[in-house]
Design a protein around this motif. Structure first.
Motif, PDB file in Angstrom:
ATOM      1  N   LEU A 159       0.914  -1.124  -0.048  1.00 18.68           N
ATOM      2  CA  LEU A 159      -0.028  -0.016  -0.174  1.00 18.68           C
ATOM      3  C   LEU A 159       1.068   1.277  -0.009  1.00 18.68           C
ATOM      4  O   LEU A 159       0.123   2.320   0.024  1.00 18.68           O
ATOM      5  CB  LEU A 159      -0.957   0.057   1.216  1.00 18.68           C
ATOM      6  CG  LEU A 159      -2.079  -1.093   1.396  1.00 18.68           C
ATOM      7  CD1 LEU A 159      -2.853  -0.937   2.646  1.00 18.68           C
ATOM      8  CD2 LEU A 159      -2.801  -1.038   0.093  1.00 18.68           C
ATOM      9  N   GLY A 160       1.924   1.121   0.125  1.00 21.41           N
ATOM     10  CA  GLY A 160       3.101   2.207   0.195  1.00 21.41           C
ATOM     11  C   GLY A 160       2.974   3.096   1.746  1.00 21.41           C
ATOM     12  O   GLY A 160       3.494   4.111   1.609  1.00 21.41           O
ATOM     13  N   THR A 161       2.402   2.344   2.748  1.00 26.02           N
ATOM     14  CA  THR A 161       2.558   3.118   3.961  1.00 26.02           C
ATOM     15  C   THR A 161       3.909   2.827   4.808  1.00 26.02           C
ATOM     16  O   THR A 161       3.859   3.174   5.743  1.00 26.02           O
ATOM     17  CB  THR A 161       1.240   2.810   4.838  1.00 26.02           C
ATOM     18  OG1 THR A 161       1.057   1.443   4.715  1.00 26.02           O
ATOM     19  CG2 THR A 161      -0.017   3.667   4.198  1.00 26.02           C
ATOM     20  N   ALA A 162       4.579   1.761   4.462  1.00 25.30           N
ATOM     21  CA  ALA A 162       5.665   1.310   4.689  1.00 25.30           C
ATOM     22  C   ALA A 162       6.698   0.707   3.940  1.00 25.30           C
ATOM     23  O   ALA A 162       6.146   0.301   2.935  1.00 25.30           O
ATOM     24  CB  ALA A 162       5.668   0.558   6.194  1.00 25.30           C
ATOM     25  N   ASP A 163       8.062   0.662   4.400  1.00 25.25           N
ATOM     26  CA  ASP A 163       9.055  -0.009   3.409  1.00 25.25           C
ATOM     27  C   ASP A 163       9.255  -1.305   3.777  1.00 25.25           C
ATOM     28  O   ASP A 163       9.811  -2.038   3.242  1.00 25.25           O
ATOM     29  CB  ASP A 163      10.224   0.851   3.382  1.00 25.25           C
ATOM     30  CG  ASP A 163      10.171   2.559   3.130  1.00 25.25           C
ATOM     31  OD1 ASP A 163       9.557   2.760   2.147  1.00 25.25           O
ATOM     32  OD2 ASP A 163      10.338   3.257   4.132  1.00 25.25           O
ATOM     33  N   ALA A 164       9.014  -1.646   5.160  1.00 20.29           N
ATOM     34  CA  ALA A 164       9.299  -2.992   5.657  1.00 20.29           C
ATOM     35  C   ALA A 164       8.259  -3.269   6.691  1.00 20.29           C
ATOM     36  O   ALA A 164       7.594  -2.221   6.882  1.00 20.29           O
ATOM     37  CB  ALA A 164      10.734  -3.149   6.353  1.00 20.29           C
ATOM     38  N   ILE A 165       8.254  -4.477   7.274  1.00 20.54           N
ATOM     39  CA  ILE A 165       7.191  -4.517   8.307  1.00 20.54           C
ATOM     40  C   ILE A 165       8.057  -5.484   9.477  1.00 20.54           C
ATOM     41  O   ILE A 165       9.161  -5.929   9.224  1.00 20.54           O
ATOM     42  CB  ILE A 165       5.978  -5.455   7.996  1.00 20.54           C
ATOM     43  CG1 ILE A 165       6.539  -7.031   7.548  1.00 20.54           C
ATOM     44  CG2 ILE A 165       5.307  -4.862   6.845  1.00 20.54           C
ATOM     45  CD1 ILE A 165       5.465  -7.741   7.426  1.00 20.54           C
ATOM     46  N   CYS A 166       7.536  -5.340  10.801  1.00 22.03           N
ATOM     47  CA  CYS A 166       7.889  -6.140  11.712  1.00 22.03           C
ATOM     48  C   CYS A 166       6.689  -6.947  12.552  1.00 22.03           C
ATOM     49  O   CYS A 166       5.799  -6.379  12.804  1.00 22.03           O
ATOM     50  CB  CYS A 166       8.713  -5.072  12.835  1.00 22.03           C
ATOM     51  SG  CYS A 166       8.814  -6.189  14.277  1.00 22.03           S
ATOM     52  N   ASP A 167       6.594  -8.287  12.116  1.00 19.16           N
ATOM     53  CA  ASP A 167       5.485  -9.099  12.437  1.00 19.16           C
ATOM     54  C   ASP A 167       5.700 -10.322  12.829  1.00 19.16           C
ATOM     55  O   ASP A 167       6.975 -10.845  12.581  1.00 19.16           O
ATOM     56  CB  ASP A 167       4.414  -9.055  11.181  1.00 19.16           C
ATOM     57  CG  ASP A 167       2.856  -9.107  11.637  1.00 19.16           C
ATOM     58  OD1 ASP A 167       2.742  -9.166  12.809  1.00 19.16           O
ATOM     59  OD2 ASP A 167       2.224  -9.317  10.645  1.00 19.16           O
ATOM     60  N   LEU A 168       4.666 -11.168  13.250  1.00 16.69           N
ATOM     61  CA  LEU A 168       4.924 -12.564  13.619  1.00 16.69           C
ATOM     62  C   LEU A 168       4.915 -13.424  12.486  1.00 16.69           C
ATOM     63  O   LEU A 168       4.183 -13.134  11.543  1.00 16.69           O
ATOM     64  CB  LEU A 168       3.767 -12.886  14.542  1.00 16.69           C
ATOM     65  CG  LEU A 168       3.489 -12.167  15.904  1.00 16.69           C
ATOM     66  CD1 LEU A 168       2.294 -12.603  16.393  1.00 16.69           C
ATOM     67  CD2 LEU A 168       4.806 -12.207  16.950  1.00 16.69           C
ATOM     68  N   VAL A 169       5.728 -14.459  12.330  1.00 14.23           N
ATOM     69  CA  VAL A 169       6.063 -15.268  11.523  1.00 14.23           C
ATOM     70  C   VAL A 169       6.007 -16.722  12.009  1.00 14.23           C
ATOM     71  O   VAL A 169       6.939 -16.915  13.193  1.00 14.23           O
ATOM     72  CB  VAL A 169       7.497 -14.965  10.807  1.00 14.23           C
ATOM     73  CG1 VAL A 169       7.654 -16.026   9.673  1.00 14.23           C
ATOM     74  CG2 VAL A 169       7.488 -13.591  10.256  1.00 14.23           C
ATOM     75  N   GLN A 170       5.238 -17.576  11.245  1.00 11.08           N
ATOM     76  CA  GLN A 170       5.412 -18.945  11.948  1.00 11.08           C
ATOM     77  C   GLN A 170       6.067 -19.796  10.633  1.00 11.08           C
ATOM     78  O   GLN A 170       6.997 -20.259  10.826  1.00 11.08           O
ATOM     79  CB  GLN A 170       4.021 -19.537  11.987  1.00 11.08           C
ATOM     80  CG  GLN A 170       4.119 -20.555  13.217  1.00 11.08           C
ATOM     81  CD  GLN A 170       2.722 -21.390  13.413  1.00 11.08           C
ATOM     82  OE1 GLN A 170       1.761 -21.115  12.644  1.00 11.08           O
ATOM     83  NE2 GLN A 170       2.521 -21.879  14.642  1.00 11.08           N
ATOM     84  N   SER A 171       5.431 -20.032   9.558  1.00  8.16           N
ATOM     85  CA  SER A 171       5.859 -20.962   8.414  1.00  8.16           C
ATOM     86  C   SER A 171       6.482 -19.919   7.687  1.00  8.16           C
ATOM     87  O   SER A 171       7.275 -20.352   6.671  1.00  8.16           O
ATOM     88  CB  SER A 171       4.596 -21.575   7.630  1.00  8.16           C
ATOM     89  OG  SER A 171       3.743 -20.596   7.397  1.00  8.16           O
TER      90      SER A 171
END
Ligand code: ATP
Ligand code: ZN
Length: 297
Positions: A159-171
């Motif tokens: 969406l262009g609101t961020a360059d990267a993310i920090c989120d939960l990852v499982q698989s």
């Protein structure tokens, strides 16, 4: 707070942690009367009740003294310690519970050649964990913009609101579906039992201690395996040397085969195919790995 003689545990009403948390409490001998679509479940066997809530509310409920304990992801507990819990009592992670495993990670667009955190300098990172992300960025000496979002963090770069993310990852499936890839891990998470730093001074303190003891027993048994195998006396030493952890094995004679022994060993964790193959090479036969249901030493 008025003294209470019943213990109250907060857990997720409906989500990834609900079934495994209930299963764990049941194995600890707790049973509850109310149906699960209600907020409150009355404990029948022991004076331990349940409060079913959104996982994000759990640390706050413990900090306010509404609940004594909570089953919640380490990610949620740690974030609360950093952002929500400043005025409240600090909380403790009493036990890791071994389910709900995931990681809090930085993910970047697939085309970005990520090598080090410094590449995030001056970029915008979307997250629901501003406390944990902020702490990590500070530790890395990186100055980046933190865009706090309540959900759907993974679509922010598109969406262009961020360059990267920090989120939960499982698989990692959600990342791939959004043309992102995991770049750095901030926190290894799993469900934990959260509670106050000090035991309550009333009856709840004794109850809590009893529950922790049962929980330790349940966790230990859940991870135990019974390994059975047959070996010649000649190979016994080589086989024993390869046994994964745990107390001394028990040896039994095999009827009609004086040279053979039956070996029984309690192992502290999973026994892998590779370990079995190694033990077999050392001279073992007829190997079985069995789960342990209950244990009373
Ligand atoms: P609610 O706020 O309604 O209680 P939620 O959507 O925040 O639910 P879930 O998605 O059920 O919560 O996740 C609960 C916890 O499960 C997370 O906080 C995390 O500790 C753990 N978890 C394990 N794997 C994942 C994953 N792939 N994505 C998100 N959470 C995960
Ligand atoms: Zn939540």
């Amino acid at each position: 707070m008025k003294p209470r003689d019943r213990l109250r545990i907060a857990m997720q009403k409906s989500g990834r942690l609900t079934e495994p948390a209930l299963d764990l409490l049941t194995r600890c001998g707790l049973t509850f009367r109310q149906s699960r679509d209600k907020l409150f479940c009355f404990g029948e066997g022991e004076p331990v009740d349940l409060l079913l809530v959104r996982d994000d509310d759990i640390p706050g409920l413990i900090a306010q003294g509404v609940c004594d304990l909570g089953i919640v992801g380490r990610n949620v507990l740690s974030e609360f310690q950093l952002t929500g819990g400043r005025e409240a009592e600090p909380l403790a992670e009493l036990r890791p519970l071994g389910f709900g495993r995931c990681r809090l990670s930085i993910a970047v667009p697939q085309e970005l050649d990520y090598r080090e955190p410094r590449q995030l300098q001056g970029r915008r990172i979307a997250t629901s964990y501003p406390g944990l992300l902020g702490e990590w960025l500070r530790a890395q000496g990186v100055d980046a913009g933190v865009v706090t979002l309540a959900g759907s963090v993974e679509i922010a770069p598109k969406l262009g609101t961020a360059d990267a993310i920090c989120d939960l990852v499982q698989s990692g499936g959600t990342l791939v579906a959004n043309q992102l890839r995991e770049a750095d891990v901030l926190l290894q998470s799993e469900a934990v039992l959260a509670g106050p730093l000090a035991l309550p001074a009333d009856e709840r303190g004794d109850l809590l201690e009893l529950l922790l003891k049962r929980l330790d027993g349940v966790i230990q048994v859940r991870e135990s395996r019974l390994l059975l195998l047959q070996t010649s006396r000649h190979s016994l030493e080589a086989v024993t040397r390869l046994l994964p952890g745990g107390p001394q094995p028990t040896l039994l004679p095999v009827a009609g085969q004086p040279d053979q022994l039956m070996l029984q060993a309690l192992c502290a964790g999973e026994v892998s195919w590779r370990q079995l193959e190694e033990i077999k090479k050392a001279g073992a036969r007829e190997m079985f790995v069995l789960p342990v249901e209950k244990m009373l030493a």
